[in-house]
Design a protein around this motif. Structure first.
Motif, PDB file in Angstrom:
ATOM      1  N   ASN A 120       9.769  88.079  37.739  1.00 21.53           N
ATOM      2  CA  ASN A 120      10.738  87.002  37.951  1.00 21.53           C
ATOM      3  C   ASN A 120      10.605  85.999  36.807  1.00 21.53           C
ATOM      4  O   ASN A 120       9.704  85.157  36.824  1.00 21.53           O
ATOM      5  N   PRO A 121      11.473  86.084  35.785  1.00 20.65           N
ATOM      6  CA  PRO A 121      11.350  85.213  34.619  1.00 20.65           C
ATOM      7  C   PRO A 121      12.120  83.897  34.814  1.00 20.65           C
ATOM      8  O   PRO A 121      13.351  83.859  34.780  1.00 20.65           O
ATOM      9  N   TYR A 122      11.402  82.820  35.012  1.00 17.43           N
ATOM     10  CA  TYR A 122      12.036  81.515  35.211  1.00 17.43           C
ATOM     11  C   TYR A 122      12.407  80.894  33.877  1.00 17.43           C
ATOM     12  O   TYR A 122      11.718  81.073  32.868  1.00 17.43           O
ATOM     13  N   VAL A 123      13.508  80.163  33.867  1.00 15.48           N
ATOM     14  CA  VAL A 123      14.005  79.517  32.657  1.00 15.48           C
ATOM     15  C   VAL A 123      14.291  78.047  32.969  1.00 15.48           C
ATOM     16  O   VAL A 123      14.260  77.622  34.117  1.00 15.48           O
ATOM     17  N   ARG A 124      14.600  77.286  31.928  1.00 12.97           N
ATOM     18  CA  ARG A 124      14.974  75.885  32.099  1.00 12.97           C
ATOM     19  C   ARG A 124      16.448  75.708  31.781  1.00 12.97           C
ATOM     20  O   ARG A 124      17.110  76.577  31.239  1.00 12.97           O
ATOM     21  N   ASN A 125      16.954  74.533  32.100  1.00 14.87           N
ATOM     22  CA  ASN A 125      18.365  74.232  31.872  1.00 14.87           C
ATOM     23  C   ASN A 125      18.650  73.995  30.390  1.00 14.87           C
ATOM     24  O   ASN A 125      17.766  73.585  29.630  1.00 14.87           O
ATOM     25  N   PRO A 126      19.887  74.267  29.949  1.00 15.24           N
ATOM     26  CA  PRO A 126      20.246  74.051  28.544  1.00 15.24           C
ATOM     27  C   PRO A 126      19.971  72.618  28.100  1.00 15.24           C
ATOM     28  O   PRO A 126      20.139  71.668  28.866  1.00 15.24           O
ATOM     29  N   ASN A 127      19.533  72.467  26.854  1.00 15.42           N
ATOM     30  CA  ASN A 127      19.238  71.186  26.212  1.00 15.42           C
ATOM     31  C   ASN A 127      17.953  70.533  26.690  1.00 15.42           C
ATOM     32  O   ASN A 127      17.579  69.478  26.185  1.00 15.42           O
ATOM     33  N   SER A 128      17.278  71.132  27.669  1.00 16.95           N
ATOM     34  CA  SER A 128      15.943  70.631  27.988  1.00 16.95           C
ATOM     35  C   SER A 128      15.030  70.960  26.815  1.00 16.95           C
ATOM     36  O   SER A 128      15.285  71.899  26.052  1.00 16.95           O
ATOM     37  N   GLY A 129      13.961  70.178  26.654  1.00 19.27           N
ATOM     38  CA  GLY A 129      13.056  70.442  25.548  1.00 19.27           C
ATOM     39  C   GLY A 129      12.476  71.833  25.597  1.00 19.27           C
ATOM     40  O   GLY A 129      12.379  72.518  24.572  1.00 19.27           O
ATOM     41  N   SER A 130      12.120  72.285  26.804  1.00 20.36           N
ATOM     42  CA  SER A 130      11.518  73.615  26.949  1.00 20.36           C
ATOM     43  C   SER A 130      12.502  74.728  26.611  1.00 20.36           C
ATOM     44  O   SER A 130      12.148  75.709  25.942  1.00 20.36           O
ATOM     45  N   GLN A 131      13.724  74.582  27.072  1.00 17.75           N
ATOM     46  CA  GLN A 131      14.701  75.644  26.829  1.00 17.75           C
ATOM     47  C   GLN A 131      15.062  75.742  25.355  1.00 17.75           C
ATOM     48  O   GLN A 131      15.225  76.837  24.804  1.00 17.75           O
ATOM     49  N   GLU A 132      15.186  74.599  24.706  1.00 11.67           N
ATOM     50  CA  GLU A 132      15.504  74.600  23.279  1.00 11.67           C
ATOM     51  C   GLU A 132      14.396  75.290  22.486  1.00 11.67           C
ATOM     52  O   GLU A 132      14.658  76.082  21.577  1.00 11.67           O
ATOM     53  N   LYS A 133      13.143  75.018  22.843  1.00 11.93           N
ATOM     54  CA  LYS A 133      12.030  75.672  22.160  1.00 11.93           C
ATOM     55  C   LYS A 133      12.017  77.172  22.432  1.00 11.93           C
ATOM     56  O   LYS A 133      11.760  77.980  21.538  1.00 11.93           O
ATOM     57  N   MET A 134      12.266  77.537  23.680  1.00 14.21           N
ATOM     58  CA  MET A 134      12.253  78.952  24.032  1.00 14.21           C
ATOM     59  C   MET A 134      13.274  79.720  23.211  1.00 14.21           C
ATOM     60  O   MET A 134      12.994  80.793  22.663  1.00 14.21           O
TER      61      MET A 134
END
Length: 332
Positions: A202-216
């Protein structure tokens, strides 16, 4: 600083997340290299006070650093506190009760926390003066700055890392970069394929433009297309932690500082990448693959005599490295 995540809060956070739906080659952003490029010196030297302090903003993960920085410079007592009544996270809190009402209100205005994306937008709009964020400007934020005709000046002030976390009951303790990429493109769907048990990942992701998602998307996936998993999106910094607390088959990502210092729980386990486990030592040495920078940013058109520019210059030239280190970050 160890704690247990409360199940009821887990439900509340995930419930909140389920109700919600952190390139331009000519972009006017200037990233200053600390070795090769000198900053223009401030045109004034002003003692910082509550009456002239700049509005400081930034990422959720840099809030302890920002609060500690301003308290130390303003001579205000502060301490590490755990938010047991809400989410159990740790942060540096000013001693609000020691201030008179007017100073209390002023300090609350100075210390903003609009998160990574919100603080960049506010900086571009002129609603704050200086931001400290867990990443540089994103593609969408840069586009917005271009539309507004605004250039930003940014400089690294600390080191962090982008890390992957799992449930402690998951036996997998290391993944290669290629395995991580294939998990998030959907090519690898079972933990057995990467040395774990026979269970769907189950690969969890973050919302667009969050710092984590941008880095990912930029430093890990590096142009690869992530599979669309809307049901796996977390809309707050704590979402991955609460998601993994009840999911032995999940994987998520987060800043190391947020994992190690702000959350600091026993419900998630950081894993190694390419055989290197993230730690302050491997981040400082650069042996961990995904070392990142904490950035201070201001508008390029800022008054060079302002206290905001003076603070930016001091951070960029290492004059407050003692405070950076005290916050738990690794000095750049």
């Amino acid at each position: 600083m160890r704690k247990t995540i409360i199940t009821a809060l887990l439900a509340a956070i995930i419930g909140l997340a389920s109700c919600n739906s952190d390139d331009n080659d000519n972009a006017p952003v200037l990233i200053i290299d600390p070795v090769e490029t000198d900053l223009e010196k401030p045109t004034a030297t002003t003692t910082l006070s509550l009456s002239n302090a700049p509005i400081i903003d930034g990422s959720d993960s840099t809030e302890p650093l920002r609060n500690l920085l301003m308290c130390r410079l303003l001579g205000i007592d502060c301490q590490w506190l755990q938010h047991l009544e809400t989410d159990g996270t740790w942060c540096v809190e000013p001693q609000w009760h020691s201030l008179i009402d007017e100073d209390n209100k002023t300090l609350q205005r100075i210390l903003q926390n609009r998160n990574t994306h919100g603080s960049f937008v506010s900086l571009i709009d002129g609603d704050n003066d200086i931001i400290i964020t867990a990443r540089g400007i994103s593609r969408d934020e840069q586009k917005y700055a271009n539309e507004k005709g605004v250039a930003l000046l940014s400089r690294p002030v600390a080191k962090d890392a982008f890390v992957f976390i799992v449930n402690p009951k998951n036996p997998v303790r290391n993944l290669s970069i290629e395995q991580i990429q294939k998990i998030y493109t959907g090519e690898i769907r079972n933990w057995r394929e990467v040395g774990g048990k026979d269970a769907t990942i189950n690969p969890y992701v973050r919302n667009p433009n969050s710092g984590s998602q941008e880095k990912m998307e930029t430093i890990v996936m590096a142009g690869l297309t992530m599979i669309d998993w809307p049901e796996m999106v977390g809309y707050v910094m704590l979402a991955p932690y609460f998601q993994l607390a009840n999911d032995e088959n999940g994987i998520a990502y987060t800043p190391f500082y947020y994992y190690d210092t702000i959350v600091n729980d026993e419900c998630t386990q950081v894993i190694g990448v390419n055989g290197v486990v993230p730690s302050k030592q491997t981040i400082e040495k650069g042996s961990y693959p995904y070392v990142t920078h904490v950035m201070a940013s201001i508008r390029a058109d800022i008054d060079k005599s302002s206290t905001a520019y003076q603070l930016f210059y001091q951070l960029a030239t290492g004059q407050h490295n003692n405070i950076v280190k005290e916050s738990g970050y690794i000095v750049y």
